[in-house]
Enzyme design. Structure first.
Site, PDB file in Angstrom:
ATOM      1  N   SER A 141       0.592  -1.468  -0.148  1.00  0.00           N
ATOM      2  CA  SER A 141      -0.424  -0.080   0.265  1.00  0.00           C
ATOM      3  C   SER A 141       1.357   1.337  -0.243  1.00  0.00           C
ATOM      4  O   SER A 141       1.578   1.349  -0.898  1.00  0.00           O
ATOM      5  CB  SER A 141      -0.828   0.037   0.963  1.00  0.00           C
ATOM      6  OG  SER A 141      -2.474   1.034   1.328  1.00  0.00           O
ATOM      7  N   ASP A 172      -6.705  -3.642  -2.564  1.00  0.00           N
ATOM      8  CA  ASP A 172      -5.133  -3.200  -1.439  1.00  0.00           C
ATOM      9  C   ASP A 172      -3.903  -4.456  -0.820  1.00  0.00           C
ATOM     10  O   ASP A 172      -4.788  -4.866  -0.780  1.00  0.00           O
ATOM     11  CB  ASP A 172      -6.026  -2.486  -0.394  1.00  0.00           C
ATOM     12  CG  ASP A 172      -4.605  -1.579   0.826  1.00  0.00           C
ATOM     13  OD1 ASP A 172      -3.868  -2.631   1.137  1.00  0.00           O
ATOM     14  OD2 ASP A 172      -4.485  -0.238   0.700  1.00  0.00           O
TER      15      ASP A 172
END
Length: 333
Positions: free
Chosen positions: A48, A178
């Protein structure tokens, strides 16, 4: 221990705007070390926000520039929301549009591909098209034949598509969510990568340096309702996933590596947690807290004897089997 091959892994956690803490630590360390911090590591892993930093470091973008990217562009990434997103964000749409994030990434990386990177990298994401974790990598093994063609911007958008915060990301490889859903703290992936692909037949010494994001442990209050629908969970569900995953990985790496595992992270005080609890909070308070604690954490690490091996290590030039930086004969592939 002199003749044993040694591999150092840098593992950068996700955490939204709290990535400013990570970037501050990296900038301080790089200033003192006097050369690109990537040159101290044989593999850089990031998830991320940490994935964006990992990609930047692997491109040898100075860490202070990556820090400025968070500090100066955070409001564009997590900034003004349209009226529909203010009304329906979290409920029917993602809280933020990803257009600002894509613009910031494109301005910084432009058309750079994974194959253009100068250091080995591993960036996890979740391929929602297949329902499996996917790990974007430089071509540091003969079997890694596809990822080097991917644009860094697309990989960064994939690993940062936090559920309910940002829309899912689509690229040529599928639809992605994610990387924090599969591994917000990627140090364990880094250890596996070394043991499986970089040194599969060697009795190698592996050290992992993990840098966190002041992640607030997701907990429930004593009097909270236990019967929860999405309206009560909201972003807290994703926060719980990454918090629980990080603590598990930290425990396993400490058991597996002992003093060869070093973590740089901080717990926010009750007052500071008001500034940094939300991963998309961009404010003067959040910025000051993340920078101040990051500076102090770097200074603390530099004075710790267990950090010294990371400071002294000089990684060998990486071998790449495919792409523009390919440096092995065709027969070796």
């Amino acid at each position: 221990m002199t003749g044993i091959p040694t591999y150092h892994v840098l593992a950068l956690s996700g955490g939204g705007y709290r990535g400013l803490y990570t970037a501050t630590v990296l900038a301080e360390l790089e200033t003192v070390l006097g050369r690109p911090i990537a040159s101290h590591f044989d593999l850089i892993c990031g998830t991320s926000a940490g994935g964006m930093l990992a990609l930047g470091l692997a491109a040898e973008i100075p860490a202070y520039e990556l820090k400025a990217l968070f500090e100066e562009q955070g409001s564009r990434i997590f900034g003004c929301r349209s009226l529909p997103r203010r009304l329906l964000g979290f409920w029917l749409t993602a809280k933020h549009d990803s257009a600002g994030l894509k613009e910031v990434l494109t301005e910084r990386f432009q058309g750079t591909t994974i194959g253009d990177l100068k250091h080995r990298v591993l960036v996890p994401a979740v391929n929602y098209s297949t329902g499996r974790g996917q790990f974007f990598k430089t071509p540091h093994h003969p079997s890694f034949e596809l990822d080097h063609r991917m644009k860094v911007v697309d990989v960064a958008l994939a690993t940062a598509a936090a559920p309910v915060y940002f829309p899912l990301a689509r690229n040529d490889r599928g639809v992605f969510a994610d990387g924090g859903l599969v591994g917000n703290a990627p140090g364990l992936f880094g250890l596996h990568e070394v043991k499986t692909f970089l040194a599969p037949k060697q009795d190698a010494l592996v050290r992992v340096l993990a840098i966190g994001t002041m992640t607030i442990g997701a907990t429930v209050r004593g009097g909270a309702s236990l019967d929860r629908g999405f309206g009560k969970w909201r972003g807290g569900l994703f926060d719980l996933v990454i918090s629980a995953q990080e603590s598990s990985v930290d425990h396993m790496l400490r058991q597996a590596l002992g003093n060869n595992y070093f973590q740089i992270d901080d717990k926010a005080t009750p007052d500071q947690s008001k500034d940094v609890k939300a991963l998309d909070r961009v404010s003067i308070g959040a910025t000051n807290t993340l920078k101040d604690r990051g500076n102090h954490a770097a200074q603390r690490a530099l004075g710790d004897p267990l950090f010294q091996p990371f400071r002294a290590h000089q990684a060998d030039a990486p071998i790449f089997y495919h792409g523009p930086n390919k440096n092995v004969p065709e027969a070796a592939c």
